[in-house]
Scaffold this motif. Structure first.
Motif, short mmCIF file in Angstrom:
data_model
loop_
_atom_site.label_atom_id
_atom_site.label_comp_id
_atom_site.label_asym_id
_atom_site.label_seq_id
_atom_site.Cartn_x
_atom_site.Cartn_y
_atom_site.Cartn_z
N ARG A 121 8.82 5.06 -16.01
CA ARG A 121 9.35 4.67 -15.88
C ARG A 121 8.63 3.43 -14.78
N LEU A 122 8.11 3.76 -14.09
CA LEU A 122 6.86 2.83 -13.48
C LEU A 122 6.47 1.59 -14.07
N GLU A 123 6.26 2.31 -15.03
CA GLU A 123 5.99 0.99 -16.59
C GLU A 123 7.39 0.02 -16.61
N GLN A 124 7.66 0.53 -16.85
CA GLN A 124 9.77 -0.35 -16.82
C GLN A 124 9.94 -0.94 -15.90
N GLU A 125 9.44 -0.80 -14.43
CA GLU A 125 9.89 -0.90 -13.91
C GLU A 125 8.35 -2.52 -13.35
N GLY A 126 7.64 -2.27 -14.17
CA GLY A 126 6.58 -2.90 -13.97
C GLY A 126 6.32 -3.64 -13.11
N LYS A 128 1.54 -1.40 -12.26
CA LYS A 128 0.64 -1.56 -12.51
C LYS A 128 -0.04 -1.09 -12.95
N LEU A 129 -0.88 0.16 -13.63
CA LEU A 129 -1.74 0.96 -13.65
C LEU A 129 -3.08 0.75 -12.83
N THR A 130 -2.98 1.14 -11.93
CA THR A 130 -4.51 0.85 -11.26
C THR A 130 -6.09 2.35 -12.13
N SER A 131 -5.17 3.19 -12.01
CA SER A 131 -6.26 3.79 -12.23
C SER A 131 -6.01 5.56 -12.83
N GLU A 132 -6.71 5.75 -13.17
CA GLU A 132 -6.10 7.42 -13.69
C GLU A 132 -7.61 8.37 -14.01
N ASN A 133 -6.83 10.08 -13.88
CA ASN A 133 -7.66 10.74 -13.99
C ASN A 133 -8.66 10.78 -11.94
N ILE A 134 -7.86 10.50 -11.25
CA ILE A 134 -8.32 10.26 -9.36
C ILE A 134 -8.03 12.24 -9.62
N ARG A 140 -2.69 6.18 -10.82
CA ARG A 140 -2.32 5.25 -9.75
C ARG A 140 -1.40 4.62 -10.21
N PHE A 141 -0.72 4.10 -9.26
CA PHE A 141 0.24 2.80 -10.45
C PHE A 141 0.92 2.08 -8.77
N GLU A 142 0.10 1.39 -9.14
CA GLU A 142 1.03 -0.28 -8.29
C GLU A 142 1.42 -1.53 -8.59
N ARG A 143 2.94 -1.47 -7.54
CA ARG A 143 4.31 -2.70 -7.35
C ARG A 143 3.26 -3.49 -6.66
N PRO A 144 3.06 -4.87 -7.92
CA PRO A 144 2.72 -5.96 -7.42
C PRO A 144 3.27 -6.54 -6.95
N THR A 146 4.84 -5.51 -4.25
CA THR A 146 5.12 -4.72 -3.00
C THR A 146 3.81 -4.81 -2.54
N ASP A 147 2.92 -4.32 -3.44
CA ASP A 147 1.49 -3.27 -2.71
C ASP A 147 2.27 -1.75 -2.73
N PHE A 148 3.03 -1.23 -2.34
CA PHE A 148 3.37 0.01 -2.54
C PHE A 148 2.19 -0.02 -4.09
N MET A 149 2.03 1.85 -3.85
CA MET A 149 1.03 2.38 -5.04
C MET A 149 1.72 4.15 -4.85
N VAL A 150 1.49 4.93 -6.52
CA VAL A 150 2.14 6.61 -6.32
C VAL A 150 0.89 6.76 -6.84
#
Length: 189
Positions: A121-126, A128-134, A140-144, A146-150
């Protein structure tokens, strides 16, 4: 004579404009990039909405016992050269926002399937993956725009699925009291 007076006026005006430009540049170097204004209630509502989306997508079995911090604020620091004069001193008029929730005793397979739904869903909404295996298994994904992160993480020792939704630093309105944020409570629906 008129030409000489006109040339002096232009030179004088150019000098003033140059001084003003240098002052503005020095101010910008001293203070750094200004933080954007933010509406804490709107930010809290958006964080809660995103936390709910992720909760719905992971589709945990049964009625899980969800713990949540609610919406909290964090420290933001001075920018520019001014930050050297205020090392490790947070600004009172600028805060970031985050909402965290977590559930324990989630199996690896359940966590992985839920994470994949969130990721799609995050990828479909645009986003961007910023890191894996935290964590043992997370991303972690960031919305370009708004700079919100999940962040969605899973920790093997406790089987904890942990979700963090984050909003970047913003300048607060006058009179904001972080302890009276009306939109701070969150629990899944």
């Amino acid at each position: 004579m008129l030409r000489m007076h006109s040339a002096r006026s232009i030179l004088w005006l150019t000098g003033i404009l140059l001084v003003v430009a240098v002052c503005v540049a020095c101010y910008r170097v001293w203070d750094g990039e200004p933080y954007p204004a933010t509406d804490p209630d709107q930010v809290a509502a958006r964080l809660k909405q995103e936390a709910q989306h992720v909760y719905d997508e992971v589709a945990l079995p049964g009625p899980p016992d969800v713990s949540s911090s609610g919406v909290e604020t964090g420290t933001c620091y001075y920018r520019g050269l001014r930050s050297v004069a205020h090392i490790d001193q947070g600004r009172r008029d600028v805060r970031d926002f985050r909402l965290e929730w977590w559930v324990t005793d989630i199996t690896k397979d359940t966590a992985r399937v839920g994470q994949e739904r969130v990721r799609r869903r995050l990828e479909q909404e645009g986003w961007k993956l910023t890191s894996e295996n935290i964590s043992d298994m997370g991303f972690r994904f960031e919305r370009p725009d708004t700079d919100f992160m999940v962040d969605v993480d899973w920790y093997q020792p406790t089987g904890t699925l942990a979700v963090s939704v984050y909003a970047p630093c913003g300048k607060l309105p006058d009179g904001f009291d972080e302890y009276e944020l009306p939109e701070s409570d969150w629990s899944p629906k």
